[in-house]
Design a protein around this motif. Structure first.
Motif, PDB file in Angstrom:
ATOM      1  N   GLY A   1       0.808  -1.192   0.000  1.00 21.26           N
ATOM      2  CA  GLY A   1       0.000   0.000   0.000  1.00 21.26           C
ATOM      3  C   GLY A   1       0.849   1.251   0.000  1.00 21.26           C
ATOM      4  N   SER A   2       0.218   2.349   0.316  1.00 19.73           N
ATOM      5  CA  SER A   2       0.909   3.629   0.365  1.00 19.73           C
ATOM      6  C   SER A   2       1.598   3.779   1.707  1.00 19.73           C
ATOM      7  N   ILE A   3       2.893   3.632   1.690  1.00 19.62           N
ATOM      8  CA  ILE A   3       3.683   3.701   2.914  1.00 19.62           C
ATOM      9  C   ILE A   3       4.570   4.934   2.838  1.00 19.62           C
ATOM     10  N   LEU A   4       4.234   5.898   3.635  1.00 18.60           N
ATOM     11  CA  LEU A   4       4.968   7.152   3.651  1.00 18.60           C
ATOM     12  C   LEU A   4       5.480   7.459   5.044  1.00 18.60           C
ATOM     13  N   ARG A   5       6.678   7.934   5.103  1.00 20.88           N
ATOM     14  CA  ARG A   5       7.281   8.425   6.342  1.00 20.88           C
ATOM     15  C   ARG A   5       7.144   7.436   7.493  1.00 20.88           C
ATOM     16  N   ILE A   6       7.551   6.207   7.265  1.00 22.11           N
ATOM     17  CA  ILE A   6       7.531   5.198   8.318  1.00 22.11           C
ATOM     18  C   ILE A   6       8.675   5.471   9.280  1.00 22.11           C
ATOM     19  N   ASN A   7       8.324   5.672  10.528  1.00 19.62           N
ATOM     20  CA  ASN A   7       9.325   5.957  11.546  1.00 19.62           C
ATOM     21  C   ASN A   7       9.888   4.698  12.192  1.00 19.62           C
ATOM     22  N   TYR A   8       9.064   3.661  12.288  1.00 19.28           N
ATOM     23  CA  TYR A   8       9.512   2.435  12.920  1.00 19.28           C
ATOM     24  C   TYR A   8       8.656   1.264  12.477  1.00 19.28           C
ATOM     25  N   ALA A   9       9.181   0.078  12.678  1.00 25.26           N
ATOM     26  CA  ALA A   9       8.431  -1.154  12.514  1.00 25.26           C
ATOM     27  C   ALA A   9       8.695  -2.012  13.734  1.00 25.26           C
ATOM     28  N   GLY A  10       7.672  -2.658  14.219  1.00 23.16           N
ATOM     29  CA  GLY A  10       7.850  -3.422  15.436  1.00 23.16           C
ATOM     30  C   GLY A  10       6.973  -4.642  15.514  1.00 23.16           C
ATOM     31  N   TRP A  11       7.242  -5.421  16.538  1.00 24.11           N
ATOM     32  CA  TRP A  11       6.462  -6.605  16.838  1.00 24.11           C
ATOM     33  C   TRP A  11       5.909  -6.505  18.248  1.00 24.11           C
TER      34      TRP A  11
ATOM     35  N   GLY B   1      18.516 -11.049  23.663  1.00 23.75           N
ATOM     36  CA  GLY B   1      19.456 -12.139  23.497  1.00 23.75           C
ATOM     37  C   GLY B   1      18.879 -13.352  22.814  1.00 23.75           C
ATOM     38  N   ARG B   2      17.556 -13.393  22.659  1.00 23.93           N
ATOM     39  CA  ARG B   2      16.898 -14.524  22.019  1.00 23.93           C
ATOM     40  C   ARG B   2      16.216 -14.140  20.714  1.00 23.93           C
ATOM     41  N   PHE B   3      15.665 -12.936  20.660  1.00 24.01           N
ATOM     42  CA  PHE B   3      14.942 -12.469  19.478  1.00 24.01           C
ATOM     43  C   PHE B   3      15.758 -11.418  18.752  1.00 24.01           C
ATOM     44  N   THR B   4      15.624 -11.377  17.442  1.00 23.80           N
ATOM     45  CA  THR B   4      16.278 -10.369  16.627  1.00 23.80           C
ATOM     46  C   THR B   4      15.297  -9.820  15.606  1.00 23.80           C
ATOM     47  N   ILE B   5      15.135  -8.507  15.602  1.00 22.17           N
ATOM     48  CA  ILE B   5      14.289  -7.871  14.606  1.00 22.17           C
ATOM     49  C   ILE B   5      15.173  -7.350  13.480  1.00 22.17           C
ATOM     50  N   SER B   6      14.699  -7.486  12.268  1.00 21.10           N
ATOM     51  CA  SER B   6      15.437  -7.006  11.114  1.00 21.10           C
ATOM     52  C   SER B   6      14.454  -6.581  10.037  1.00 21.10           C
ATOM     53  N   ARG B   7      14.976  -5.979   9.003  1.00 18.59           N
ATOM     54  CA  ARG B   7      14.110  -5.520   7.927  1.00 18.59           C
ATOM     55  C   ARG B   7      14.814  -5.625   6.589  1.00 18.59           C
ATOM     56  N   ASP B   8      14.026  -5.689   5.548  1.00 17.01           N
ATOM     57  CA  ASP B   8      14.514  -5.638   4.185  1.00 17.01           C
ATOM     58  C   ASP B   8      13.730  -4.517   3.516  1.00 17.01           C
ATOM     59  N   ASN B   9      14.342  -3.365   3.438  1.00 20.23           N
ATOM     60  CA  ASN B   9      13.642  -2.199   2.913  1.00 20.23           C
ATOM     61  C   ASN B   9      13.209  -2.379   1.457  1.00 20.23           C
ATOM     62  N   ALA B  10      14.024  -3.053   0.667  1.00 22.14           N
ATOM     63  CA  ALA B  10      13.694  -3.260  -0.737  1.00 22.14           C
ATOM     64  C   ALA B  10      12.435  -4.093  -0.904  1.00 22.14           C
ATOM     65  N   LYS B  11      12.208  -5.016   0.013  1.00 19.41           N
ATOM     66  CA  LYS B  11      11.041  -5.888  -0.054  1.00 19.41           C
ATOM     67  C   LYS B  11       9.883  -5.399   0.806  1.00 19.41           C
ATOM     68  N   ASN B  12      10.094  -4.321   1.543  1.00 16.43           N
ATOM     69  CA  ASN B  12       9.084  -3.819   2.477  1.00 16.43           C
ATOM     70  C   ASN B  12       8.658  -4.906   3.460  1.00 16.43           C
ATOM     71  N   GLU B  13       9.637  -5.583   4.017  1.00 12.91           N
ATOM     72  CA  GLU B  13       9.372  -6.659   4.950  1.00 12.91           C
ATOM     73  C   GLU B  13      10.147  -6.467   6.244  1.00 12.91           C
ATOM     74  N   VAL B  14       9.542  -6.909   7.309  1.00 15.69           N
ATOM     75  CA  VAL B  14      10.148  -6.887   8.631  1.00 15.69           C
ATOM     76  C   VAL B  14      10.105  -8.305   9.180  1.00 15.69           C
ATOM     77  N   TYR B  15      11.140  -8.675   9.905  1.00 14.33           N
ATOM     78  CA  TYR B  15      11.258 -10.042  10.389  1.00 14.33           C
ATOM     79  C   TYR B  15      11.512 -10.056  11.888  1.00 14.33           C
ATOM     80  N   LEU B  16      11.142 -11.151  12.496  1.00 11.42           N
ATOM     81  CA  LEU B  16      11.470 -11.399  13.886  1.00 11.42           C
ATOM     82  C   LEU B  16      11.987 -12.823  13.996  1.00 11.42           C
ATOM     83  N   GLN B  17      13.282 -12.946  14.185  1.00  8.23           N
ATOM     84  CA  GLN B  17      13.889 -14.247  14.415  1.00  8.23           C
ATOM     85  C   GLN B  17      13.800 -14.554  15.897  1.00  8.23           C
TER      86      GLN B  17
END
Length: 115
Positions: free
Chosen positions: A26-36, A65-81
Motif C-alpha cells: 500500500g501507500s507507505i509514507l514516512r515510516i518511523n519504525y516497525a515493530g512486533w 538475546g533470544r529475538f532479533t528484529i530485522s528488515r529488508d527495505n527493498a522488499k518492504n518486509e520486517v522479520y522477527l527471528q
C-alpha cells in the motif's frame, strides 16, 4: 492505505526457533519504525521489539538475546527471528508500522511454544 500481513507462526517445542515475517503493502509514507507486539491469553498486548527507520533496535527485556528484529527495505518486509523459545513466549504476534501520528497493525500470527 497500508496493509500488513504476518506469517511464520506455528507450534514449536521449547528451545526451538521460528522466524516471523511481516509484508507491507500500500501507500507507505514516512515510516518511523516497525515493530512486533504480542498478546497472550488474558494479558495485555505488549511490546516485543522495534526497529527504526535508521536501524536502531530495542527489545522487551524477556526476549533480549533470544529475538532479533530485522528488515529488508527493498522488499518492504520486517522479520522477527525467535530463538530459544519458551512457553511464556506463546501468544499472537502482531506486526506494526508507525508513521507520524498513526500506527498500522497486521492481523496477527499465532505462536505456540510447548513444554
Amino acid at each position: 492505505q497500508v496493509q500488513l500481513v504476518e506469517s511464520g507462526g506455528g507450534l514449536v517445542q521449547a528451545g526451538g526457533s521460528l522466524r516471523l515475517s511481516c509484508a507491507a503493502s500500500g501507500s507507505i509514507l514516512r515510516i518511523n519504525y516497525a515493530g512486533w507486539y504480542r498478546q497472550a491469553p488474558g494479558k495485555q498486548r505488549e511490546f516485543v521489539a522495534v526497529i527504526t527507520s535508521g536501524g536502531l533496535t530495542n527489545y522487551e527485556d524477556s526476549v533480549k538475546g533470544r529475538f532479533t528484529i530485522s528488515r529488508d527495505n527493498a522488499k518492504n518486509e520486517v522479520y522477527l527471528q525467535m530463538n530459544s523459545l519458551k512457553p511464556e513466549d506463546t501468544g499472537v504476534y502482531y506486526c506494526k508500522v508507525g508513521t507520524v501520528g498513526m500506527g498500522y497493525w497486521g492481523q496477527g500470527t499465532q505462536v505456540t511454544v510447548s513444554s
